[in-house]
Design a protein around this motif. Structure first.
Motif, PDB file in Angstrom:
ATOM      1  N   PRO A 277       4.884   2.290  -1.823  1.00  0.00           N
ATOM      2  CA  PRO A 277       4.816   1.475  -0.597  1.00  0.00           C
ATOM      3  C   PRO A 277       3.382   1.216  -0.169  1.00  0.00           C
ATOM      4  O   PRO A 277       3.053   0.134   0.324  1.00  0.00           O
ATOM      5  CB  PRO A 277       5.521   2.344   0.456  1.00  0.00           C
ATOM      6  N   ILE A 278       2.541   2.208  -0.351  1.00  0.00           N
ATOM      7  CA  ILE A 278       1.163   2.050   0.086  1.00  0.00           C
ATOM      8  C   ILE A 278       0.432   1.018  -0.754  1.00  0.00           C
ATOM      9  O   ILE A 278      -0.362   0.225  -0.245  1.00  0.00           O
ATOM     10  CB  ILE A 278       0.446   3.416   0.075  1.00  0.00           C
TER      11      ILE A 278
ATOM     12  N   ASP B  67       1.827  -1.543  -2.048  1.00  0.00           N
ATOM     13  CA  ASP B  67       2.312  -2.825  -1.522  1.00  0.00           C
ATOM     14  C   ASP B  67       1.545  -3.236  -0.278  1.00  0.00           C
ATOM     15  O   ASP B  67       1.132  -4.388  -0.130  1.00  0.00           O
ATOM     16  CB  ASP B  67       3.801  -2.732  -1.169  1.00  0.00           C
ATOM     17  N   ALA B  68       1.374  -2.279   0.626  1.00  0.00           N
ATOM     18  CA  ALA B  68       0.671  -2.575   1.867  1.00  0.00           C
ATOM     19  C   ALA B  68      -0.766  -2.991   1.577  1.00  0.00           C
ATOM     20  O   ALA B  68      -1.266  -3.982   2.122  1.00  0.00           O
ATOM     21  CB  ALA B  68       0.702  -1.359   2.787  1.00  0.00           C
ATOM     22  N   LEU B  69      -1.411  -2.256   0.704  1.00  0.00           N
ATOM     23  CA  LEU B  69      -2.807  -2.547   0.406  1.00  0.00           C
ATOM     24  C   LEU B  69      -2.977  -3.933  -0.198  1.00  0.00           C
ATOM     25  O   LEU B  69      -3.983  -4.596   0.017  1.00  0.00           O
ATOM     26  CB  LEU B  69      -3.380  -1.493  -0.555  1.00  0.00           C
TER      27      LEU B  69
END
Lengths: 119, 119
Positions: B18-19, B21-23
């Motif tokens: 998920p991180i 993706d966020a980045l």
DNA sequence: CTGCATCCTTTCTGATACTG
DNA sequence: CAGTATCAGAAAGGATGCAG
């Protein structure tokens, strides 16, 4: 034209400056993933290389040096043959935890949203 | 060799995805600064160009398009001469607020720390 | 095992100039 | 005012090989 009452001059800049500093330290694709990996326990070079998807030795090596220079991680060499080097997160590095949690939360929601849109 | 009991296989990866993706959505030097600028009120192109230190027209234009594609901001064109275009943050973009707050907190502490070290 | 050196390709940025 | 086009340099990233 919508309302503009939310605008307070100067406030924005005073928010931008610290955030720019933070972004500089965390710049690039790999620093946060490396810190997260280490937040799950001390790791050796090869372990991180396996654990972090798609990172190359070259980038891992380079980013580790930068993170160490910023005192977010610590590098410990153990006297053995072949060489054993262990990386760990410092207290200062650990202070990024709340930020990482928020990033995780938002990323998870974003992931779900993307899934929902057929993609 | 220090303790390794903190290590839980698989956990790390489930956090990393998920991180990552966020980045990706927030990648680059300018997306967060732009979102922050808009979080203080709707703005026009030129206002943002003045408010965000060192950004160029070219980067502002490019990043605005990406943010709009990800639905974090909204672009509204008003029929006037010369053209008036207003940018605003969407609800989805506003959902980044907790993350931005944490970034601000950490950045502020980091800034103080840097000051303290003679620099 | 750790991780740097080298070479090469791709991507990102900035500067400048210019259009509707 | 709100951008876009173009060009060039910088930075990031990948592949491979090799040394301590």
């Amino acid at each position: 034209m919508k309302s503009r009452e939310g605008h307070e001059p100067g406030k924005c800049l005073s928010m931008l400056l610290p955030i720019t500093d933070a972004l500089e330290v965390l710049s690039g694709k790999w620093k946060l993933p490396i810190l997260i990996s280490l937040s799950f326990g001390n790791k050796r070079f090869g372990e991180m290389a396996k654990e972090i998807p798609k990172i190359t030795d070259r980038m891992l090596s380079k980013e580790l040096r930068e993170l160490e220079a910023h005192q977010l991680i610590k590098r410990t060499v153990y006297d053995a043959v072949p060489a054993i080097v262990e990386y760990s997160i410092t207290d200062y590095g650990a202070s990024l935890d709340p930020l990482i949690q928020e990033l995780y939360k938002w990323g998870s929601r974003h992931r779900k949203r993307m899934m929902a849109k057929s993609h």
